[in-house]
Design a protein around this motif. Sequence first.
Motif, PDB file in Angstrom:
ATOM      1  N   TYR B 178       0.778  -1.173  -0.119  1.00 26.50           N
ATOM      2  CA  TYR B 178      -0.038  -0.034  -0.001  1.00 26.50           C
ATOM      3  C   TYR B 178       0.910   1.201   0.016  1.00 26.50           C
ATOM      4  N   THR B 179       1.941   1.264   0.799  1.00 23.10           N
ATOM      5  CA  THR B 179       2.822   2.204   0.935  1.00 23.10           C
ATOM      6  C   THR B 179       3.742   2.523  -0.393  1.00 23.10           C
ATOM      7  N   LEU B 180       3.869   1.556  -0.963  1.00 27.07           N
ATOM      8  CA  LEU B 180       4.636   1.672  -2.591  1.00 27.07           C
ATOM      9  C   LEU B 180       3.689   2.209  -3.310  1.00 27.07           C
ATOM     10  N   ASN B 181       2.437   1.760  -3.121  1.00 25.64           N
ATOM     11  CA  ASN B 181       1.550   2.264  -4.304  1.00 25.64           C
ATOM     12  C   ASN B 181       1.575   3.763  -4.169  1.00 25.64           C
ATOM     13  N   SER B 182       1.554   4.528  -3.020  1.00 22.46           N
ATOM     14  CA  SER B 182       1.899   5.749  -3.226  1.00 22.46           C
ATOM     15  C   SER B 182       3.086   6.636  -3.169  1.00 22.46           C
ATOM     16  N   LEU B 183       4.222   5.884  -3.485  1.00 20.57           N
ATOM     17  CA  LEU B 183       5.548   6.287  -3.683  1.00 20.57           C
ATOM     18  C   LEU B 183       5.551   7.186  -4.808  1.00 20.57           C
ATOM     19  N   PRO B 184       4.842   6.772  -6.078  1.00 18.43           N
ATOM     20  CA  PRO B 184       5.327   7.645  -7.276  1.00 18.43           C
ATOM     21  C   PRO B 184       4.362   8.941  -6.984  1.00 18.43           C
ATOM     22  N   LEU B 185       3.687   9.213  -6.260  1.00 23.29           N
ATOM     23  CA  LEU B 185       3.408  10.599  -5.756  1.00 23.29           C
ATOM     24  C   LEU B 185       4.192  11.613  -5.240  1.00 23.29           C
ATOM     25  N   LEU B 186       5.280  10.999  -4.639  1.00 21.06           N
ATOM     26  CA  LEU B 186       6.482  11.879  -4.315  1.00 21.06           C
ATOM     27  C   LEU B 186       7.067  12.491  -5.445  1.00 21.06           C
ATOM     28  N   ASP B 187       7.180  11.802  -6.676  1.00 15.27           N
ATOM     29  CA  ASP B 187       7.668  12.522  -7.940  1.00 15.27           C
ATOM     30  C   ASP B 187       6.897  13.647  -8.585  1.00 15.27           C
ATOM     31  N   VAL B 188       5.401  13.402  -8.179  1.00 18.21           N
ATOM     32  CA  VAL B 188       4.455  14.378  -8.552  1.00 18.21           C
ATOM     33  C   VAL B 188       4.711  15.542  -7.728  1.00 18.21           C
ATOM     34  N   ASN B 193      13.298  16.572  -7.131  1.00 10.36           N
ATOM     35  CA  ASN B 193      14.113  15.692  -5.649  1.00 10.36           C
ATOM     36  C   ASN B 193      14.923  14.424  -6.452  1.00 10.36           C
ATOM     37  N   LYS B 194      16.127  14.449  -6.097  1.00  9.29           N
ATOM     38  CA  LYS B 194      16.677  13.607  -6.880  1.00  9.29           C
ATOM     39  C   LYS B 194      16.635  11.965  -6.204  1.00  9.29           C
ATOM     40  N   LEU B 195      16.347  12.289  -4.747  1.00 10.07           N
ATOM     41  CA  LEU B 195      16.316  10.838  -4.152  1.00 10.07           C
ATOM     42  C   LEU B 195      14.978  10.328  -4.300  1.00 10.07           C
ATOM     43  N   PHE B 196      13.830  10.927  -4.654  1.00  6.72           N
ATOM     44  CA  PHE B 196      12.491  10.597  -4.694  1.00  6.72           C
ATOM     45  C   PHE B 196      12.734   9.982  -6.214  1.00  6.72           C
ATOM     46  N   ALA B 197      13.378  10.524  -6.975  1.00  6.81           N
ATOM     47  CA  ALA B 197      13.402  10.102  -8.540  1.00  6.81           C
ATOM     48  C   ALA B 197      14.264   8.905  -8.490  1.00  6.81           C
ATOM     49  N   PHE B 198      15.388   8.633  -7.692  1.00 10.10           N
ATOM     50  CA  PHE B 198      16.091   7.254  -7.544  1.00 10.10           C
ATOM     51  C   PHE B 198      15.199   6.178  -7.178  1.00 10.10           C
ATOM     52  N   THR B 201      12.788   4.970  -9.587  1.00 10.68           N
ATOM     53  CA  THR B 201      13.268   4.519 -10.735  1.00 10.68           C
ATOM     54  C   THR B 201      13.735   2.989 -10.281  1.00 10.68           C
ATOM     55  N   VAL B 202      14.224   3.037  -8.876  1.00 13.14           N
ATOM     56  CA  VAL B 202      14.591   1.365  -8.782  1.00 13.14           C
ATOM     57  C   VAL B 202      13.181   0.624  -8.315  1.00 13.14           C
ATOM     58  N   LEU B 203      12.318   1.075  -7.812  1.00 11.42           N
ATOM     59  CA  LEU B 203      11.232   0.307  -7.448  1.00 11.42           C
ATOM     60  C   LEU B 203      10.452  -0.396  -8.712  1.00 11.42           C
ATOM     61  N   PRO B 204      10.279  -1.399  -8.650  1.00  6.02           N
ATOM     62  CA  PRO B 204       9.385  -1.970 -10.009  1.00  6.02           C
ATOM     63  C   PRO B 204       7.906  -1.388  -9.841  1.00  6.02           C
ATOM     64  N   SER B 205       7.329  -0.986  -8.794  1.00 10.37           N
ATOM     65  CA  SER B 205       6.005  -0.563  -8.753  1.00 10.37           C
ATOM     66  C   SER B 205       5.995   0.752  -9.307  1.00 10.37           C
TER      67      SER B 205
END
Lengths: 304, 250
Positions: B178-188, B193-198, B201-205
């Motif tokens: 569930y948490t991973l599902n919301s991580l792409p929002l960090l990018d939005v 932010n380079k850390l968020f972008a990284f 990029t590495v998480l398949p989800s």
Amino acid sequence: MDYVLKTNALCKHYRHFKALNGVSMHIPKGAIYGFVGKNGAGKTTLIRLICGLQYPTSGDFELYGVKNTDKAISGSRSRMGAVVETPSVYPNMTAEDNLKMQYRLLGMPSFDGIRELLKLVGLENTGKKKAKHFSLGMKQRLGIAIALCGNPDFLILDEPINGLDPQGIIEVRELILKLNRERQITVLISSHILDELSKLATHYGFIDSGRIVKEMSAEELEQACRKCIHMTVTDTKILARVLDGMEITYKILDEKTADVYAKPNFSQLALALSKENCEVISMEEHDENLETFFVNLVGGAVHE
Amino acid sequence: MSKLLSTEFYKICRKFVTILIITIAFSVTGAFVSMSATGTVYAGMNMIFCMFGLVFCGMTGLFISQDFVNNTIRNKLIIGHTRFHIYLSYQIVFAVLAFLMTAVFIGIYILSGKLFSGVEVFQEGQPTPDELKIYRENFFKALPVYLVAVPALTTLGVFISMTLKNSLGGVVTVITAYTLNSLPLLDVISPENKLFAFINTVLPSSQIYLMEKFSAESDFSPLKYILISIAFAVIMFMLGYAIFRKADLK
């Protein structure tokens, strides 16, 4: 003597707690080995190590002559069945399906023998009843049936009669005896119910605070628990001569003490000893069962 | 090993109808969402794609934790199966199942697109034929990424459940998914932010979300993302096995 299992100074530490502290035990082939100890003495920990559920901190063991560090231990374990603490069953499956799962794990070519196994443990009429609806006794018997899949030579039963009703206890006892006598299965059985254990075991191992305090055969235990008069005299050589003359069986323990396995006429005995200049210092009746023997051995109350 | 695999596959087969229903429900919903938003099923991989992958991750954790709850994992160890084989068998079974179900998901998704061809498009106008061509090309280019990313996510489910070794394993896997599902929002929220972008990029989800971003780009290459998913799976497997190998079981 052929041993199925030999442990050598086996230790298991959980941080600062020493669950096993140099356990050395020997289980002869064909024996029913009663493993006796208080709660927390280390019985289940030892069983877990043997079953490969945990690793020893130090020491080792041999199962069918194969060391636990050897890769071939997997092969030795395939000759073993075990019920550790609670029976490991799939609650949403029937007894038959549970056995089929174990057959698959063992790679058995067919399911022949499942009916026989269910009959052996008295679960042949459970039909489509799922294991989650079984009574504790039925689950225990199903656990034993799972352990028996693949015809093991060595069966480990950790507290198999815990929570069983008197009828269930009798059934499990008879089953264990049957397996040992008819199939020559070596059994390691840990139990608190010493009276019950004494009806089964051919060998005993007493464990306390992570150490094996004593290992003995049932005959040796019977001898140790035999009703006798424990006598302390000034010279046991004279006592032996007098008792031989009276045709009474005895066992000399040291220069001053002996166990006399009958109730002689004490006046005659005292008189005969007195004539030989041997003084009777004390006499006490010695009558032990497994429970009192165990309590005397570990020096505390038995925890049920 | 084959004995363990056949046992695990048999266990999964008992739940196959449930898994199939979940898969169909997700793919039909995904097609409806895509058609109603863009007028085509090929306009990138929407959130349903990512959710499907994460549901699989959670399901993996829930299935495996049952073996620890019922203590049936003991039955495997007692009769001599090695810890490596036990871990690997779980991983193979769930990765294969995830791969097959992802293929079923995509098949039904595309077919469902035809079913919903008449639904109202909330976006202004239908895509032009040129846009549709790029969408379709990129969709099929992104498919291998998706087919690898979903099985890669199961390694996370296996890792968590085999590390926790109790009923928590299933619950924590679901929470993590569930948490991973919301991580792409960090990018939005913070695109610079380079850390968020990284992380994304590495998480398949998160990569599945990226596939949507790339759907309109003509020079999109999927290989990098496939390799990242494989690397993620290998690291999760090695880490999980290293912990399980020395773990004390009850």
